[in-house]
Design an enzyme around this catalytic site. Sequence first.
Site, PDB file in Angstrom:
ATOM      1  N   ASP A 189      12.860  17.809  -8.147  1.00 55.89           N
ATOM      2  CA  ASP A 189      14.174  18.449  -8.019  1.00 55.89           C
ATOM      3  C   ASP A 189      14.383  19.315  -9.263  1.00 55.89           C
ATOM      4  O   ASP A 189      13.452  19.486 -10.057  1.00 55.89           O
ATOM      5  CB  ASP A 189      15.257  17.353  -7.896  1.00 55.89           C
ATOM      6  CG  ASP A 189      16.433  17.797  -7.030  1.00 55.89           C
ATOM      7  OD1 ASP A 189      16.957  18.911  -7.280  1.00 55.89           O
ATOM      8  OD2 ASP A 189      16.838  17.044  -6.138  1.00 55.89           O
ATOM      9  N   ILE A 190      15.578  19.840  -9.444  1.00 55.53           N
ATOM     10  CA  ILE A 190      15.822  20.603 -10.662  1.00 55.53           C
ATOM     11  C   ILE A 190      15.760  19.643 -11.863  1.00 55.53           C
ATOM     12  O   ILE A 190      15.996  18.437 -11.711  1.00 55.53           O
ATOM     13  CB  ILE A 190      17.171  21.361 -10.617  1.00 55.53           C
ATOM     14  CG1 ILE A 190      18.342  20.401 -10.428  1.00 55.53           C
ATOM     15  CG2 ILE A 190      17.152  22.418  -9.520  1.00 55.53           C
ATOM     16  CD1 ILE A 190      19.700  21.064 -10.572  1.00 55.53           C
ATOM     17  N   PRO A 191      15.399  20.161 -13.044  1.00 55.54           N
ATOM     18  CA  PRO A 191      15.171  19.272 -14.193  1.00 55.54           C
ATOM     19  C   PRO A 191      16.316  18.313 -14.475  1.00 55.54           C
ATOM     20  O   PRO A 191      16.092  17.120 -14.735  1.00 55.54           O
ATOM     21  CB  PRO A 191      14.969  20.263 -15.361  1.00 55.54           C
ATOM     22  CG  PRO A 191      14.388  21.478 -14.705  1.00 55.54           C
ATOM     23  CD  PRO A 191      15.061  21.576 -13.363  1.00 55.54           C
ATOM     24  N   LYS A 222       3.658  -1.869  -6.874  1.00 56.45           N
ATOM     25  CA  LYS A 222       4.161  -0.522  -6.603  1.00 56.45           C
ATOM     26  C   LYS A 222       5.210  -0.605  -5.505  1.00 56.45           C
ATOM     27  O   LYS A 222       4.957  -1.137  -4.425  1.00 56.45           O
ATOM     28  CB  LYS A 222       3.023   0.400  -6.153  1.00 56.45           C
ATOM     29  CG  LYS A 222       3.500   1.831  -5.868  1.00 56.45           C
ATOM     30  CD  LYS A 222       2.350   2.734  -5.503  1.00 56.45           C
ATOM     31  CE  LYS A 222       1.979   2.707  -4.050  1.00 56.45           C
ATOM     32  NZ  LYS A 222       2.942   3.394  -3.157  1.00 56.45           N
ATOM     33  N   ASP A 274       7.461   4.205  -7.261  1.00 56.10           N
ATOM     34  CA  ASP A 274       6.753   5.378  -6.720  1.00 56.10           C
ATOM     35  C   ASP A 274       7.691   6.174  -5.819  1.00 56.10           C
ATOM     36  O   ASP A 274       7.585   6.119  -4.593  1.00 56.10           O
ATOM     37  CB  ASP A 274       5.514   4.866  -5.957  1.00 56.10           C
ATOM     38  CG  ASP A 274       4.739   5.969  -5.256  1.00 56.10           C
ATOM     39  OD1 ASP A 274       4.826   7.137  -5.688  1.00 56.10           O
ATOM     40  OD2 ASP A 274       4.039   5.654  -4.270  1.00 56.10           O
ATOM     41  N   THR A 334      -2.823  13.887  -1.396  1.00 54.92           N
ATOM     42  CA  THR A 334      -4.161  13.823  -0.787  1.00 54.92           C
ATOM     43  C   THR A 334      -4.126  14.126   0.706  1.00 54.92           C
ATOM     44  O   THR A 334      -5.160  14.299   1.325  1.00 54.92           O
ATOM     45  CB  THR A 334      -4.817  12.448  -1.027  1.00 54.92           C
ATOM     46  OG1 THR A 334      -3.866  11.439  -0.688  1.00 54.92           O
ATOM     47  CG2 THR A 334      -5.237  12.287  -2.462  1.00 54.92           C
ATOM     48  N   GLN A 390      -7.450   5.322   5.409  1.00 57.36           N
ATOM     49  CA  GLN A 390      -7.962   5.876   4.160  1.00 57.36           C
ATOM     50  C   GLN A 390      -9.345   6.464   4.415  1.00 57.36           C
ATOM     51  O   GLN A 390     -10.267   5.753   4.818  1.00 57.36           O
ATOM     52  CB  GLN A 390      -8.046   4.793   3.063  1.00 57.36           C
ATOM     53  CG  GLN A 390      -6.697   4.286   2.575  1.00 57.36           C
ATOM     54  CD  GLN A 390      -5.976   5.255   1.648  1.00 57.36           C
ATOM     55  OE1 GLN A 390      -6.297   6.440   1.589  1.00 57.36           O
ATOM     56  NE2 GLN A 390      -4.969   4.768   0.946  1.00 57.36           N
ATOM     57  N   LYS A 440       8.319   9.570  -6.535  1.00 57.07           N
ATOM     58  CA  LYS A 440       7.857  10.977  -6.598  1.00 57.07           C
ATOM     59  C   LYS A 440       9.026  11.959  -6.678  1.00 57.07           C
ATOM     60  O   LYS A 440       9.215  12.798  -5.788  1.00 57.07           O
ATOM     61  CB  LYS A 440       6.976  11.310  -5.390  1.00 57.07           C
ATOM     62  CG  LYS A 440       5.732  10.440  -5.252  1.00 57.07           C
ATOM     63  CD  LYS A 440       4.859  10.919  -4.098  1.00 57.07           C
ATOM     64  CE  LYS A 440       3.639  10.062  -3.901  1.00 57.07           C
ATOM     65  NZ  LYS A 440       3.911   8.721  -3.351  1.00 57.07           N
ATOM     66  N   GLY A 469      -3.185  -1.737  -1.624  1.00 58.19           N
ATOM     67  CA  GLY A 469      -2.238  -2.309  -0.674  1.00 58.19           C
ATOM     68  C   GLY A 469      -2.908  -3.273   0.268  1.00 58.19           C
ATOM     69  O   GLY A 469      -3.167  -4.434  -0.058  1.00 58.19           O
ATOM     70  N   ARG A 470      -3.228  -2.782   1.456  1.00 57.71           N
ATOM     71  CA  ARG A 470      -3.696  -3.648   2.544  1.00 57.71           C
ATOM     72  C   ARG A 470      -4.902  -4.540   2.244  1.00 57.71           C
ATOM     73  O   ARG A 470      -4.949  -5.661   2.755  1.00 57.71           O
ATOM     74  CB  ARG A 470      -3.926  -2.789   3.799  1.00 57.71           C
ATOM     75  CG  ARG A 470      -2.599  -2.279   4.369  1.00 57.71           C
ATOM     76  CD  ARG A 470      -2.778  -1.106   5.288  1.00 57.71           C
ATOM     77  NE  ARG A 470      -3.163   0.097   4.542  1.00 57.71           N
ATOM     78  CZ  ARG A 470      -3.390   1.279   5.099  1.00 57.71           C
ATOM     79  NH1 ARG A 470      -3.286   1.419   6.411  1.00 57.71           N
ATOM     80  NH2 ARG A 470      -3.729   2.319   4.352  1.00 57.71           N
TER      81      ARG A 470
HETATM   82  O1  C5P Z   1      -2.938  -0.148   1.814  1.00 59.57           O
HETATM   83  P1  C5P Z   1      -3.533   0.855   0.879  1.00 59.57           P
HETATM   84  O2  C5P Z   1      -4.474   0.259  -0.143  1.00 59.57           O
HETATM   85  O3  C5P Z   1      -4.123   2.034   1.591  1.00 59.57           O
HETATM   86  O4  C5P Z   1      -2.277   1.363   0.059  1.00 59.57           O
HETATM   87  C1  C5P Z   1      -2.404   2.411  -0.869  1.00 59.57           C
HETATM   88  C2  C5P Z   1      -1.046   2.772  -1.390  1.00 59.57           C
HETATM   89  O5  C5P Z   1      -1.196   3.912  -2.206  1.00 59.57           O
HETATM   90  C3  C5P Z   1      -0.030   3.128  -0.316  1.00 59.57           C
HETATM   91  O6  C5P Z   1       1.263   2.773  -0.839  1.00 59.57           O
HETATM   92  C4  C5P Z   1      -0.174   4.631  -0.206  1.00 59.57           C
HETATM   93  O7  C5P Z   1       0.998   5.247   0.221  1.00 59.57           O
HETATM   94  C5  C5P Z   1      -0.468   4.994  -1.647  1.00 59.57           C
HETATM   95  N1  C5P Z   1      -1.159   6.248  -1.830  1.00 59.57           N
HETATM   96  C6  C5P Z   1      -2.384   6.512  -1.241  1.00 59.57           C
HETATM   97  N2  C5P Z   1      -2.995   7.712  -1.432  1.00 59.57           N
HETATM   98  C7  C5P Z   1      -2.404   8.633  -2.198  1.00 59.57           C
HETATM   99  C8  C5P Z   1      -1.192   8.390  -2.815  1.00 59.57           C
HETATM  100  C9  C5P Z   1      -0.584   7.168  -2.594  1.00 59.57           C
HETATM  101  O8  C5P Z   1      -2.935   5.674  -0.545  1.00 59.57           O
HETATM  102  N3  C5P Z   1      -3.026   9.748  -2.417  1.00 59.57           N
END
Ligand code: C5P
Length: 234
Positions: free
Chosen positions: A63-65, A31, A58, A122, A193, A60, A213-214
Amino acid sequence: MNPILVALDVDSAEKALALADQLKGAVGGYKIGKQLFTAVGPSIVRTLADRGERVFLDLKFHDIPNTVAGAVASAVATGAWMVNVHCSGGGKMMRAAADAAAKTAGALGRPRPLVIGVTVLTSMDEAALAEVGTTRPVMDQVLHLARLAQASGLDGVVASPLETKAIRAACGADFAIVTPGIRAAADVGKDDQARTLSAAEAVAAGATYLVIGRPITGAADPRAAAGDILAQLG
Ligand code: C5P
């Protein structure tokens, strides 16, 4: 396919490609979000796509269509395998995104990328939604937007672990659900998170793809970490 999409939340192409080298064959895709894309531009998407990797771009779009259609067309030209838009842009905008994905992919002779919707960020709770004029409970708004995305031709939505099950029930088996917020039980609470599920729990709840990610990129051995998570999925 391997459902793990690794979030390349880094600030340079070198770091992103080093991770992709380490993880080659061990994950389902990558991503690329606003940080890396804004730092290095579309060439990183092209580079990974040319290597045969799946890239979820990613950005996101909202904007206008007509503008979103153009952005999606540009994304298709990079070789992105998945793109996303904000559902709150409306049905017409989502339809324009889906149509542009199909049309551009057809013209370029490549597979149509998946077009995914973002329902409610979220980071937004009921008070934040009310601030912008939406007085429904968060989950009702999430399901409303997921159904609208499906009716507007999108392939799926991004969903928090806590929303995944309800969206799967509302939108059926063929709708893709992309779920971030994945943490092993032992790591819960270690970073920012708050609402998490393990990879296995998220898949059991109906997730199609897991954005991680991490837990992978921050591990001493990212490849081994990805392998451990995949093994837990059976
Ligand atoms: O490092 P981590 O596993 O938290 O990364 C999750 C990825 O998903 C990050 O790029 C974060 O911006 C993205 N993301 C998220 N929660 C969301 C939408 C996107 O953690 N609701």
